[in-house]
Design an enzyme around this catalytic site. Structure first.
Site, PDB file in Angstrom:
ATOM      1  N   SER A 101       0.866  -1.189   0.000  1.00  0.00           N
ATOM      2  CA  SER A 101       0.000   0.000   0.000  1.00  0.00           C
ATOM      3  C   SER A 101       0.891   1.224   0.000  1.00  0.00           C
ATOM      4  O   SER A 101       2.059   1.144   0.423  1.00  0.00           O
ATOM      5  CB  SER A 101      -0.854  -0.008   1.273  1.00  0.00           C
ATOM      6  OG  SER A 101      -1.403   1.272   1.502  1.00  0.00           O
ATOM      7  N   TYR A 152      -1.407  -0.711  10.616  1.00  0.00           N
ATOM      8  CA  TYR A 152      -1.625  -1.129   9.217  1.00  0.00           C
ATOM      9  C   TYR A 152      -0.410  -0.743   8.372  1.00  0.00           C
ATOM     10  O   TYR A 152       0.116  -1.568   7.606  1.00  0.00           O
ATOM     11  CB  TYR A 152      -2.879  -0.449   8.674  1.00  0.00           C
ATOM     12  CG  TYR A 152      -3.146  -0.733   7.204  1.00  0.00           C
ATOM     13  CD1 TYR A 152      -3.596  -1.984   6.793  1.00  0.00           C
ATOM     14  CD2 TYR A 152      -2.956   0.252   6.237  1.00  0.00           C
ATOM     15  CE1 TYR A 152      -3.846  -2.245   5.440  1.00  0.00           C
ATOM     16  CE2 TYR A 152      -3.203  -0.001   4.887  1.00  0.00           C
ATOM     17  CZ  TYR A 152      -3.647  -1.252   4.499  1.00  0.00           C
ATOM     18  OH  TYR A 152      -3.886  -1.510   3.166  1.00  0.00           O
TER      19      TYR A 152
HETATM   20  P1  NDP Z   1     -11.353  -6.341   0.457  1.00  0.00           P
HETATM   21  O1  NDP Z   1     -11.768  -6.230   1.886  1.00  0.00           O
HETATM   22  O2  NDP Z   1     -12.380  -6.120  -0.589  1.00  0.00           O
HETATM   23  O3  NDP Z   1     -10.630  -7.734   0.191  1.00  0.00           O
HETATM   24  C1  NDP Z   1      -9.919  -8.436   1.175  1.00  0.00           C
HETATM   25  C2  NDP Z   1      -9.899  -9.896   0.795  1.00  0.00           C
HETATM   26  O4  NDP Z   1      -9.129 -10.610   1.772  1.00  0.00           O
HETATM   27  C3  NDP Z   1     -11.279 -10.521   0.765  1.00  0.00           C
HETATM   28  O5  NDP Z   1     -11.382 -11.356  -0.358  1.00  0.00           O
HETATM   29  C4  NDP Z   1     -11.314 -11.352   2.024  1.00  0.00           C
HETATM   30  O6  NDP Z   1     -12.172 -12.469   1.814  1.00  0.00           O
HETATM   31  C5  NDP Z   1      -9.869 -11.772   2.136  1.00  0.00           C
HETATM   32  N1  NDP Z   1      -9.509 -12.198   3.474  1.00  0.00           N
HETATM   33  C6  NDP Z   1      -9.695 -11.545   4.634  1.00  0.00           C
HETATM   34  N2  NDP Z   1      -9.267 -12.288   5.659  1.00  0.00           N
HETATM   35  C7  NDP Z   1      -8.831 -13.460   5.137  1.00  0.00           C
HETATM   36  C8  NDP Z   1      -8.291 -14.650   5.683  1.00  0.00           C
HETATM   37  N3  NDP Z   1      -8.091 -14.772   6.998  1.00  0.00           N
HETATM   38  N4  NDP Z   1      -7.957 -15.667   4.844  1.00  0.00           N
HETATM   39  C9  NDP Z   1      -8.166 -15.536   3.511  1.00  0.00           C
HETATM   40  N5  NDP Z   1      -8.644 -14.436   2.936  1.00  0.00           N
HETATM   41  C10 NDP Z   1      -8.982 -13.405   3.742  1.00  0.00           C
HETATM   42  O7  NDP Z   1     -10.178  -5.273   0.294  1.00  0.00           O
HETATM   43  P2  NDP Z   1      -9.161  -4.919  -0.903  1.00  0.00           P
HETATM   44  O8  NDP Z   1      -9.474  -5.623  -2.132  1.00  0.00           O
HETATM   45  O9  NDP Z   1      -9.062  -3.437  -0.902  1.00  0.00           O
HETATM   46  O10 NDP Z   1      -7.819  -5.466  -0.257  1.00  0.00           O
HETATM   47  C11 NDP Z   1      -6.872  -6.246  -0.955  1.00  0.00           C
HETATM   48  C12 NDP Z   1      -5.483  -5.795  -0.538  1.00  0.00           C
HETATM   49  O11 NDP Z   1      -5.254  -4.470  -1.020  1.00  0.00           O
HETATM   50  C13 NDP Z   1      -5.241  -5.751   0.961  1.00  0.00           C
HETATM   51  O12 NDP Z   1      -3.968  -6.298   1.239  1.00  0.00           O
HETATM   52  C14 NDP Z   1      -5.243  -4.263   1.263  1.00  0.00           C
HETATM   53  O13 NDP Z   1      -4.472  -3.957   2.390  1.00  0.00           O
HETATM   54  C15 NDP Z   1      -4.638  -3.717  -0.009  1.00  0.00           C
HETATM   55  N6  NDP Z   1      -4.861  -2.300  -0.292  1.00  0.00           N
HETATM   56  C16 NDP Z   1      -6.136  -1.825  -0.436  1.00  0.00           C
HETATM   57  C17 NDP Z   1      -6.348  -0.477  -0.679  1.00  0.00           C
HETATM   58  C18 NDP Z   1      -7.712   0.101  -0.767  1.00  0.00           C
HETATM   59  O14 NDP Z   1      -7.840   1.326  -0.703  1.00  0.00           O
HETATM   60  N7  NDP Z   1      -8.759  -0.691  -0.935  1.00  0.00           N
HETATM   61  C19 NDP Z   1      -5.216   0.451  -0.825  1.00  0.00           C
HETATM   62  C20 NDP Z   1      -3.928  -0.166  -0.689  1.00  0.00           C
HETATM   63  C21 NDP Z   1      -3.778  -1.485  -0.430  1.00  0.00           C
HETATM   64  P3  NDP Z   1     -12.934 -13.333   2.938  1.00  0.00           P
HETATM   65  O15 NDP Z   1     -13.544 -12.363   3.883  1.00  0.00           O
HETATM   66  O16 NDP Z   1     -13.923 -14.087   2.114  1.00  0.00           O
HETATM   67  O17 NDP Z   1     -11.890 -14.221   3.541  1.00  0.00           O
END
Ligand code: NDP
Length: 258
Positions: free
Chosen positions: A152, A165
């Site tokens: 990020s 974070y």
């Molecule tokens: P989302 O919350 O939409 O996606 C997060 C994903 O992680 C979901 O598919 C969730 O699925 C999965 N997840 C959560 N916990 C677990 C677990 N214990 N095991 C397996 N899967 C898990 O957020 P984003 O798409 O935004 O996030 C994706 C990445 O991008 C993250 O690393 C975030 O830090 C990073 N990021 C996001 C930004 C933003 O502004 N959105 C900016 C910069 C970085 P489920 O709950 O089904 O397990």
């Protein structure tokens, strides 16, 4: 290059994506499948993964859903073993699952600190541990493999109340630089992806009032990135010639200043 290779540059590749049930991971699963990769979608919510696989298959792609909690090292290893047996192993890992839970440090939200550390660091390492042998083997055989870690801009920039974070994401970026130096000579490319704000479920887990206000304000003043914007960047990294490793990619909403 044939028309088929141009249209499906990832044909023959097996891409494992963590956090594929929503947001960036879900968009990347669809995009990499459209580029010809066989996609293995990992997350906890089996129903959402099932819908994703149905959509990909309807569009002519190939995908497999594995409901896995990536904080469970044994479950991630079992998934890797199954992928080795059924698909011959992964040659792309998009290590993307993560959670963002800002809070003033003095509130001592230790449960939230731990959730971020468990997923963003330990979960990431569980996937790296389980899949690196497959990436190294694939690279030796086919000349290239990819490890793309979602970090990020928080890894570089300063956001008060986002310290834990941001610390986890600084870990992801610095780890990626080290792994690139270690795995590059084995033909495994390592990239850290550093997005600014992307509209996903990430923001829906935030409970801190101040952070929610800041996020809401930013939504009024700029157009956030979409998950597909970031998915396109993942596709770009993975389709570069094998000699090219995009080490670190910052992708920002045009209107976001820091
Ligand atoms: P989302 O919350 O939409 O996606 C997060 C994903 O992680 C979901 O598919 C969730 O699925 C999965 N997840 C959560 N916990 C677990 C677990 N214990 N095991 C397996 N899967 C898990 O957020 P984003 O798409 O935004 O996030 C994706 C990445 O991008 C993250 O690393 C975030 O830090 C990073 N990021 C996001 C930004 C933003 O502004 N959105 C900016 C910069 C970085 P489920 O709950 O089904 O397990």
């Amino acid at each position: 290059m044939s028309m088929h290779e141009l249209a499906k540059p990832l044909a023959g590749r097996v891409a494992v994506i963590t956090g594929a049930s929503s947001g960036i991971g879900e968009a990347a699963a669809e995009h990499l499948a459209a580029l010809g990769a066989t996609v293995v979608a990992l997350a906890r919510r089996a129903d959402r993964l099932g819908d994703l696989v149905t959509r990909i298959e309807k569009d002519g792609g190939t995908a497999l859903a594995l409901a896995v909690d990536v904080t469970d090292a044994a479950a991630v290893q079992a998934a890797a073993d199954r992928i080795a047996d059924e698909l011959g192993g992964a040659d792309l890992l998009f290590n993307n699952a993560g959670v963002m839970l800002p809070a003033p440090i003095e509130e001592r939200a230790t449960e939230q600190w731990q959730r971020q550390i468990d997923l963003n660091i330990s979960g990431l390492m569980n996937a790296i541990g389980a899949f690196t042998p497959q990436l190294v083997a694939a690279a030796a055989e086919r000349g290239v493999a990819d490890l793309i870690n979602t970090s990020s801009i928080a890894a570089q920039n300063i956001f008060p109340t986002f310290a834990v974070y941001s610390g986890t994401k600084a870990y992801v970026s610095h780890l990626s630089r080290h792994l690139r130096a270690e795995l590059g000579p084995k033909k495994v490319r390592v990239s850290a992806l550093e997005p600014g704000i992307v509209g996903t479920e990430l923001q829906s887990h935030v409970t801190d009032e101040g952070a929610l206000e800041w996020l809401d304000g930013s939504k009024q003043t700029m157009e956030w990135l979409t998950p597909d914007d970031v998915a396109q960047a993942v596709g770009f990294i993975a389709t570069l010639p094998p000699r090219v490793n995009l080490q670190q990619l910052t992708i920002m909403p045009t209107g976001q200043t820091s």
